[in-house]
Design a protein around this motif. Structure first.
Motif, PDB file in Angstrom:
ATOM      1  N   ASP A 108      -2.919  -1.661   5.678  1.00  0.00           N
ATOM      2  CA  ASP A 108      -3.503  -0.346   5.437  1.00  0.00           C
ATOM      3  C   ASP A 108      -4.627  -0.430   4.403  1.00  0.00           C
ATOM      4  O   ASP A 108      -4.384  -0.351   3.193  1.00  0.00           O
ATOM      5  CB  ASP A 108      -2.400   0.609   4.962  1.00  0.00           C
ATOM      6  N   GLU A 109      -5.855  -0.578   4.879  1.00  0.00           N
ATOM      7  CA  GLU A 109      -6.995  -0.721   3.971  1.00  0.00           C
ATOM      8  C   GLU A 109      -7.217   0.539   3.136  1.00  0.00           C
ATOM      9  O   GLU A 109      -7.532   0.460   1.942  1.00  0.00           O
ATOM     10  CB  GLU A 109      -8.258  -1.058   4.763  1.00  0.00           C
ATOM     11  N   ALA A 136       0.801  -1.223   0.000  1.00  0.00           N
ATOM     12  CA  ALA A 136       0.000   0.000   0.000  1.00  0.00           C
ATOM     13  C   ALA A 136       0.834   1.274   0.000  1.00  0.00           C
ATOM     14  O   ALA A 136       0.308   2.352  -0.296  1.00  0.00           O
ATOM     15  CB  ALA A 136      -0.943   0.012   1.205  1.00  0.00           C
ATOM     16  N   SER A 137       2.113   1.176   0.345  1.00  0.00           N
ATOM     17  CA  SER A 137       2.927   2.395   0.429  1.00  0.00           C
ATOM     18  C   SER A 137       4.395   2.068   0.236  1.00  0.00           C
ATOM     19  O   SER A 137       4.805   0.904   0.223  1.00  0.00           O
ATOM     20  CB  SER A 137       2.724   3.090   1.785  1.00  0.00           C
ATOM     21  N   GLY A 138       5.198   3.125   0.103  1.00  0.00           N
ATOM     22  CA  GLY A 138       6.652   2.991   0.061  1.00  0.00           C
ATOM     23  C   GLY A 138       7.169   2.079  -1.037  1.00  0.00           C
ATOM     24  O   GLY A 138       6.677   2.084  -2.171  1.00  0.00           O
ATOM     25  N   ARG A 195      -5.564  -7.097  -1.057  1.00  0.00           N
ATOM     26  CA  ARG A 195      -6.033  -7.910   0.072  1.00  0.00           C
ATOM     27  C   ARG A 195      -5.535  -7.260   1.360  1.00  0.00           C
ATOM     28  O   ARG A 195      -4.331  -7.057   1.538  1.00  0.00           O
ATOM     29  CB  ARG A 195      -5.479  -9.331  -0.056  1.00  0.00           C
ATOM     30  N   ALA A 196      -6.436  -6.910   2.247  1.00  0.00           N
ATOM     31  CA  ALA A 196      -6.077  -6.311   3.528  1.00  0.00           C
ATOM     32  C   ALA A 196      -5.857  -7.406   4.564  1.00  0.00           C
ATOM     33  O   ALA A 196      -6.617  -8.381   4.634  1.00  0.00           O
ATOM     34  CB  ALA A 196      -7.167  -5.356   3.998  1.00  0.00           C
ATOM     35  N   GLY A 197      -4.815  -7.234   5.375  1.00  0.00           N
ATOM     36  CA  GLY A 197      -4.552  -8.198   6.435  1.00  0.00           C
ATOM     37  C   GLY A 197      -3.089  -8.217   6.808  1.00  0.00           C
ATOM     38  O   GLY A 197      -2.234  -7.701   6.079  1.00  0.00           O
ATOM     39  N   GLY A 253      -4.965   2.735   2.248  1.00  0.00           N
ATOM     40  CA  GLY A 253      -3.902   2.802   1.252  1.00  0.00           C
ATOM     41  C   GLY A 253      -4.156   1.862   0.089  1.00  0.00           C
ATOM     42  O   GLY A 253      -3.924   2.213  -1.080  1.00  0.00           O
ATOM     43  N   LEU A 254      -4.657   0.667   0.386  1.00  0.00           N
ATOM     44  CA  LEU A 254      -4.980  -0.289  -0.670  1.00  0.00           C
ATOM     45  C   LEU A 254      -6.138   0.213  -1.530  1.00  0.00           C
ATOM     46  O   LEU A 254      -6.114   0.058  -2.756  1.00  0.00           O
ATOM     47  CB  LEU A 254      -5.338  -1.636  -0.061  1.00  0.00           C
ATOM     48  N   SER A 255      -7.135   0.803  -0.878  1.00  0.00           N
ATOM     49  CA  SER A 255      -8.277   1.331  -1.627  1.00  0.00           C
ATOM     50  C   SER A 255      -7.849   2.441  -2.570  1.00  0.00           C
ATOM     51  O   SER A 255      -8.303   2.499  -3.730  1.00  0.00           O
ATOM     52  CB  SER A 255      -9.348   1.849  -0.657  1.00  0.00           C
ATOM     53  N   ALA A 256      -6.976   3.311  -2.086  1.00  0.00           N
ATOM     54  CA  ALA A 256      -6.474   4.397  -2.932  1.00  0.00           C
ATOM     55  C   ALA A 256      -5.661   3.845  -4.092  1.00  0.00           C
ATOM     56  O   ALA A 256      -5.771   4.317  -5.235  1.00  0.00           O
ATOM     57  CB  ALA A 256      -5.628   5.352  -2.091  1.00  0.00           C
ATOM     58  N   LEU A 257      -4.859   2.835  -3.827  1.00  0.00           N
ATOM     59  CA  LEU A 257      -4.044   2.216  -4.863  1.00  0.00           C
ATOM     60  C   LEU A 257      -4.919   1.595  -5.940  1.00  0.00           C
ATOM     61  O   LEU A 257      -4.698   1.789  -7.137  1.00  0.00           O
ATOM     62  CB  LEU A 257      -3.143   1.143  -4.233  1.00  0.00           C
TER      63      LEU A 257
END
Length: 250
Positions: free
Chosen positions: A42-43, A18-20, A59-61, A45-49
């Protein structure tokens, strides 16, 4: 940048996506044709991606949790039809005086940085054997050089480097390559957390040899090296810990 299609038809999992560096790697491998699953705690961050790049799967977790790591790999392999590359970029940093660091803070670095790498590798290896795939792990310059006030982080990253090399040797004749990148100063949220979380009386002079002369690198610089290692261009690299620090430790 005009990128080739080195990963066309390839199935990839990237943790910390999700980042970096993880996010940069997701975008780089996707741009080169890979079908990518980005995994992160980071849900948002994943949604934005995914909103910016609808073709990506997310996948969040926490992959430091055994059940989650198992389901992430199993479900993605079923969905994608196999697995060719695993990139382990999930990680945390805890800073502070060694004599004042709590056991929980120290072990959180071990659990996330080393534990998640172990779990994801363990679950992915049988699938990577079938495809002749490979793994890229996240070590650090702290794996081999002194990083004051980051003892828990350094210990976990040193262990990741050792695990990577031993795993590479174990799978040498089984068709799976295992390498790691060892970044120095990178412009990531994780690196910023060190600066904001550093103890007030830390002796910054001890960090003199850690500061890149040319400034911190952007995550895409590391993603480019990861892409090389994971592609056929890195086909003769195995058990390598690739230092990327602008020459600080040259």
């Amino acid at each position: 940048m005009n990128l080739g299609q080195r990963f066309a038809g390839k199935s990839v999992i990237v943790t910390g996506g999700a980042s970096g560096i993880g996010r940069a790697t997701v975008l780089r491998l996707s741009a080169e044709g890979a079908r990518v699953l980005a995994v992160d705690l980071d849900e948002k961050g994943l949604s934005a991606l995914q909103a910016e790049h609808p073709g990506l799967s997310v996948r969040a977790g926490s992959v430091a949790d055994e059940a989650t790591a198992q389901s992430v790999v199993a479900q993605w392999v079923e969905q994608a039809g196999g697995l060719d590359v695993l990139v382990n970029m999930a990680g945390i940093i805890r800073s502070g005086h060694a004599a004042a660091m709590s056991y929980d803070a120290f072990m959180s670095c071990v659990t996330v940085n080393l534990g998640s790498t172990f779990l994801m590798c363990r679950e992915a290896l049988p699938h990577l054997e079938r495809t002749g795939g490979n793994i890229v792990n996240a070590a650090s310059t702290s794996s081999h050089f002194g990083h004051p006030f980051l003892t828990g982080y350094a210990a976990s990253k040193g262990a990741v480097a050792a695990y990577t090399q031993s795993l590479a040797w174990e799978y040498l004749k089984r068709g799976v390559r295992v390498n790691a990148v060892a970044p120095g100063g990178i412009e990531t949220p994780l690196a910023k957390s060190v600066q904001t979380g550093m103890v007030e009386d830390a002796d910054w002079e001890l960090y003199g040899h850690l500061s890149p002369i040319n400034g911190f690198a952007s995550p895409d610089k590391i993603a480019g090296v990861i892409a090389m290692l994971a592609s056929e261009d890195g086909g003769h690299m195995n058990g390598a810990i690739v230092r990327i620090d602008g020459g600080v430790h040259a």
